[in-house]
Design a protein around this motif. Sequence first.
Motif, PDB file in Angstrom:
ATOM      1  N   UNK A 107     -36.711  -6.458  74.323  1.00 53.53           N
ATOM      2  CA  UNK A 107     -38.123  -6.186  74.593  1.00 53.53           C
ATOM      3  C   UNK A 107     -38.275  -5.177  75.720  1.00 53.53           C
ATOM      4  N   UNK A 108     -37.440  -5.286  76.754  1.00 56.06           N
ATOM      5  CA  UNK A 108     -37.546  -4.370  77.891  1.00 56.06           C
ATOM      6  C   UNK A 108     -37.028  -2.976  77.551  1.00 56.06           C
ATOM      7  N   UNK A 109     -36.116  -2.883  76.572  1.00 58.20           N
ATOM      8  CA  UNK A 109     -35.525  -1.592  76.206  1.00 58.20           C
ATOM      9  C   UNK A 109     -36.430  -0.771  75.297  1.00 58.20           C
ATOM     10  N   UNK A 110     -37.260  -1.442  74.522  1.00 60.73           N
ATOM     11  CA  UNK A 110     -38.153  -0.721  73.612  1.00 60.73           C
ATOM     12  C   UNK A 110     -39.060   0.218  74.401  1.00 60.73           C
ATOM     13  N   UNK A 111     -39.139   1.477  73.965  1.00 60.10           N
ATOM     14  CA  UNK A 111     -39.967   2.460  74.634  1.00 60.10           C
ATOM     15  C   UNK A 111     -39.250   3.201  75.748  1.00 60.10           C
ATOM     16  N   UNK A 112     -38.056   2.715  76.130  1.00 59.30           N
ATOM     17  CA  UNK A 112     -37.286   3.381  77.182  1.00 59.30           C
ATOM     18  C   UNK A 112     -35.985   3.965  76.628  1.00 59.30           C
ATOM     19  N   UNK A 113     -35.409   3.269  75.683  1.00 59.12           N
ATOM     20  CA  UNK A 113     -34.204   3.702  74.989  1.00 59.12           C
ATOM     21  C   UNK A 113     -34.584   3.896  73.527  1.00 59.12           C
TER      22      UNK A 113
END
Length: 229
Positions: free
Chosen positions: A30-36
């Motif tokens: 969830x934290x990686x979505x939109x960043x990676x």
Amino acid sequence: MTEISPLFQNALQAFGEPRDGKKPQAEFIASARGRIPDSLVDFWVAYGWGIWLDGYFQLCDPARYRPILETILEGDPDFNASRSHVIGFSAFGSLLVWNEDHRVMDIDMLYRRITCRAFFKGAATKADTAVAIAIGNVNDAAYDPPDKVGKPVFKRVRSICGQLDFGEIYRPKLEPALGGVIEAESFQRVSALEAMAIAAQLEPFTLFDSTKPTVPAVRRIGRGNGGSA
């Protein structure tokens, strides 16, 4: 099952599935979505992190190796550590990094060199394509450093030290920055995180422009070391 992009399917056909690693937790995804890039996140969901090519390269948990980038990139005006993510590393600790602003970065921990083509030439491809190409090139000969007479060392080091476990790299007993020699007999198997943490603190890294045939040095990386090229 999560659909994998054709470019990542090509990597699977060439290298097989990552082995001996682990799957990321839902909180990390969830934290990686939109960043990676989503294509890489989807790949991790399906196949996880682990070792490829008998240890030549391994995919890793970016959160675990974040402190390494925080040390190397601390205060740099162009490469923000909080927007950079280690997505894998070679048997000798060369980091493959996704930077949210400048895309793919390579950090050579032995020779203390950083390259980032998009920083100098701009983004020529979509983010998902750029990261997939980088993953598809993890067998690149550039990840096999030459010894003092110019011969690659990976196969000889693996023969001497044995195959790497997940989370390990080969590292010289004495760091090159402290005078250590890069030759097959000088390496040992060590914890990747611990060895990288030591290497990252020794002296600043240098940014090189790999878009030019001569690959010139541009500037030191870190606080107070210049700005945009």
